[in-house]
Write a protein that holds these residues in place. Structure first.
Motif, PDB file in Angstrom:
ATOM      1  N   MET A 272       0.837  -1.202   0.000  1.00 33.23           N
ATOM      2  CA  MET A 272       0.000   0.000   0.000  1.00 33.23           C
ATOM      3  C   MET A 272       0.871   1.251   0.000  1.00 33.23           C
ATOM      4  N   ALA A 273       0.323   2.333  -0.567  1.00 35.99           N
ATOM      5  CA  ALA A 273       0.984   3.638  -0.563  1.00 35.99           C
ATOM      6  C   ALA A 273      -0.006   4.689  -0.089  1.00 35.99           C
ATOM      7  N   LYS A 274       0.513   5.802   0.397  1.00 33.44           N
ATOM      8  CA  LYS A 274      -0.340   6.908   0.795  1.00 33.44           C
ATOM      9  C   LYS A 274      -1.109   7.435  -0.417  1.00 33.44           C
ATOM     10  N   ALA A 275      -2.340   7.858  -0.177  1.00 36.82           N
ATOM     11  CA  ALA A 275      -3.174   8.330  -1.274  1.00 36.82           C
ATOM     12  C   ALA A 275      -2.824   9.741  -1.717  1.00 36.82           C
ATOM     13  N   GLU A 276      -2.339  10.574  -0.798  1.00 33.94           N
ATOM     14  CA  GLU A 276      -2.109  11.965  -1.168  1.00 33.94           C
ATOM     15  C   GLU A 276      -0.936  12.105  -2.121  1.00 33.94           C
ATOM     16  N   SER A 277      -1.001  13.127  -2.924  1.00 33.89           N
ATOM     17  CA  SER A 277       0.065  13.370  -3.890  1.00 33.89           C
ATOM     18  C   SER A 277       1.361  13.691  -3.155  1.00 33.89           C
ATOM     19  N   GLY A 278       2.465  13.250  -3.744  1.00 33.97           N
ATOM     20  CA  GLY A 278       3.767  13.509  -3.154  1.00 33.97           C
ATOM     21  C   GLY A 278       4.194  12.484  -2.136  1.00 33.97           C
TER      22      GLY A 278
END
Length: 373
Positions: A272-278
């Motif tokens: 999984m990765a964070k949803a927010e950009s950057g």
């Protein structure tokens, strides 16, 4: 079809009422010294058996006995089943969260060595680096695991007890279908309703479907849908790629007459990765181990819905997630993000240990750390 004792003969004239006899039998069982009333021994045995059944057998309509539409005593039976399910959840539900920031930077990478299916990978050597967008399983023993639904392999079906080979095969296949629908369906993992998974469950099993739907509708600490379904908040995280690594085992055995029992124990690894950009370069692998015992019953002998499964028990352990699940979702922990929820207090565990029984993986509801991710 029913385990209700036979009715009394019309010419029987008991010398005392059922209530008096039941009271005497209870006093006798508790060591009371009341004098025994005069009563035919056959009828005493019958009432004793009825008391034993009321105290020890599962509720009618779930395991056996009268149909659910029977009114007499239905509310009491439903309360008993709810209590039993509650005990199973409290005793068997493992919430083993992690703090990957404590150890992830010190972990070695992955290996392509493939241990035997179902074997522990606790001693598997790993080399390389941590996970990346292009290699989300790098540094994890799951790198060499099979992926997706194909990783859930069914044992060869054979007749057991009085259940045919076809019935056993059906129980195995539907258990797999439930696991796939509740843990691998992309929409469900993104927070959608697990409609297909719910369709495999018997609506005649008291409380099971209503409780699951209640948890999905209004999740709280006592009603958490992640107990059965793997769900992430799409506003918080997103999957890295489409691959979920899976390893485990499925077995079966004869249950009660007219039943086959299937036991499944599988570990799922979700990058999984964070949803927010950057923040897309921050990768976390959430690891979920699920134990599931399902029962398929012969509708000619049991009051069940043909072709539907009864849930006898379910357990779960979660790794690399926050100590407190909120909103009906699993919340992955990320190594570069300072924890904001409750600190871990339980002992460290290896999330890739497939040999330790699931009930021994956790200490009550303590939140601990992992030895690797």
């Amino acid at each position: 079809m029913s385990t209700v004792p036979p009715s009394e003969q019309p010419d029987e004239q008991p010398s005392i009422s059922d209530e008096q006899l039941e009271a005497f039998l209870r006093e006798a069982a508790e060591g009371g010294g009341a004098a025994a009333p005069k009563e035919p021994s056959a009828r005493a045995r019958m009432v004793t058996q009825r008391l034993r059944e009321q105290g020890d057998t599962p509720p009618p309509g779930w395991r056996t006995g009268p149909a659910l539409h029977e009114v007499n005593g239905r509310s009491r039976r439903r309360r008993r089943l709810g209590a039993v399910l509650g005990v199973l959840l409290v005793a068997g539900l493992a919430v083993v969260a992690i703090r990957p920031s404590l150890l992830l930077d010190q972990l070695p990478g992955g290996s392509d060595d493939k241990p035997e299916a179902g074997a522990s990978v606790a001693a598997s050597p790993v080399t390389g680096g941590g996970p990346t967008l292009d290699a989300p399983f790098r540094g994890s023993p799951a790198r060499s695991w099979a992926e997706g639904a194909d990783a859930i392999e069914l044992p060869a079906a054979k007749a057991v007890g009085d259940m045919s080979e076809d019935q056993v095969e059906q129980a195995l296949r539907q258990t797999k279908d439930f696991l796939v629908a509740s843990n691998l369906d992309p929409a469900v993992r993104r927070g959608a309703q697990p409609t297909k998974a719910l369709s495999f469950l018997d609506p005649k099993q008291p409380d099971m479907l209503p409780d699951a739907r209640r948890a999905l509708r209004s999740p709280d600490r006592e009603h958490d849908p992640v107990n059965l379904f793997t769900r992430f908040d799409p506003d918080e995280v997103r999957p890295v790629g489409d691959v979920v690594k899976v390893r485990g085992r499925m077995t079966y055995e004869a249950g009660e007459p007219g039943q086959v029992r299937v036991r499944a124990d599988y570990t799922f690894v979700y990058p999984m990765a964070k949803a927010e950009s950057g923040a897309a370069d921050r990768i976390s692998r959430t690891i979920v181990r699920r134990g599931l015992t399902m029962v398929l019953s012969d509708p000619a002998r049991w009051d069940v819905t043909a072709g539907k499964l009864l849930v006898e028990r379910y357990d779960a352990a979660y790794f690399n997630v926050a100590c407190e699940n909120e909103g009906g979702f699993l919340h992955p922990s990320f190594p570069t993000v300072a924890p904001t929820d409750s600190p871990p207090t339980g002992e460290a565990r290896d999330p890739y240990d497939l040999d330790t029984p699931l009930g021994e993986v956790f200490d009550g509801e303590a939140c601990g750390t992992v030895t690797r991710s």
